[in-house]
Scaffold this motif. Structure first.
Motif, short mmCIF file in Angstrom:
data_model
loop_
_atom_site.label_atom_id
_atom_site.label_comp_id
_atom_site.label_asym_id
_atom_site.label_seq_id
_atom_site.Cartn_x
_atom_site.Cartn_y
_atom_site.Cartn_z
N TYR A 149 -27.37 -7.56 -98.52
CA TYR A 149 -26.10 -7.83 -97.99
C TYR A 149 -25.82 -9.37 -97.63
N ARG A 187 -18.36 -8.19 -89.55
CA ARG A 187 -19.63 -7.58 -89.64
C ARG A 187 -20.74 -8.77 -89.49
N VAL A 188 -20.01 -9.97 -89.39
CA VAL A 188 -20.99 -11.28 -89.51
C VAL A 188 -21.07 -11.93 -88.25
N HIS A 200 -15.27 -9.55 -94.61
CA HIS A 200 -16.54 -9.27 -94.00
C HIS A 200 -16.70 -10.06 -92.43
N LEU A 215 -23.38 -12.27 -99.22
CA LEU A 215 -22.71 -13.17 -98.54
C LEU A 215 -22.92 -14.65 -98.59
N LEU A 223 -27.80 -4.95 -90.99
CA LEU A 223 -27.29 -5.30 -92.33
C LEU A 223 -28.44 -5.58 -93.23
#
Ligand SMILES: N[C@@H](CCC(=O)N[C@@H](CS)C(=O)NCC(=O)O)C(=O)O
Length: 193
Positions: A82, A137-138, A134, A86, A78
């Motif tokens: 990005y 992805r986190v 998201h 966030l 990542l």
């Protein structure tokens, strides 16, 4: 403050910092804070040489630079931009949430602005939607957005319980509930302060 405390814990630095509690909204608290931060806001971190760091995102970056744990902004997959976007989004959501709480707690009813309260609520809900989009992805990364999401969503649960984001985003709600079981979140629960 809670994000900073989780970052300190992540880097094993909790014992290196003296935590000074204050209430920015009473006169004494405000005076002591203004001496450190012209914005009169917490958190602020005074270093050994007297230099003061604020706001929370600067403090988190500092902790991340001096800490020995894994980097909160370091990922092979990542991009740092990005992650920072966030994180900034989550901090912005917290600003809208804090403003809403202050509007209700600090202002008499006849002085409150329904227009701004509605606008902030819209921003909050749009931010939660972005978190939900998201999350996959986190989660499980141990990176800064993960910590920020948990802290911000628990702040909503604690202070703005009338905003029902949980039924719109049940997977996000379940995830937060599980994360909050960790010792560091239990130890920094604002309900116990
Ligand atoms: N963007 C700032 C926000 C900090 C903030 O809003 N702090 C609130 C408490 S949650 C505060 O100290 N408010 C006092 C005031 O506005 O007078 C940060 O991340 O440090």
């Amino acid at each position: 403050v809670r994000i900073v405390r989780v970052a300190l814990d992540h880097h094993g630095l909790t014992e290196a910092v003296e935590l000074v509690s204050t209430v920015p909204f009473d006169e004494k608290g405000r005076a002591s804070l203004l001496a450190m931060n012209p914005l009169g806001k917490i958190p602020a971190l005074r270093l050994d040489d007297g230099e003061v760091l604020f706001d929370s995102s600067v403090i988190v970056s500092y902790i991340d630079d001096i800490g020995h744990g894994s980097g909160l902004f370091d990922s092979d997959d990542l991009s740092p931009y990005y992650l920072r976007t966030l994180y900034a989004m989550t901090n912005g959501m917290l600003d809208a949430a804090v403003a809403s709480v202050m509007e209700v707690m600090q202002r008499p009813e006849e002085e409150r602005s329904p227009k701004w309260l509605a606008r902030w609520e819209e921003n909050i809900l749009a931010s939660v939607e972005m978190m939900a989009a998201h999350l996959d992805r986190v989660k499980g990364t141990g990176l800064i957005p993960e910590i920020a999401f948990v802290v911000a969503l628990d702040y909503l649960q604690f202070r703005l319980g009338h905003i029902d984001w949980q039924s719109r985003h049940p997977a996000l709600a379940d995830w937060v509930k599980e994360e909050l079981e960790q010792d560091i979140y239990r130890a920094t629960d604002p309900r116990l302060a």
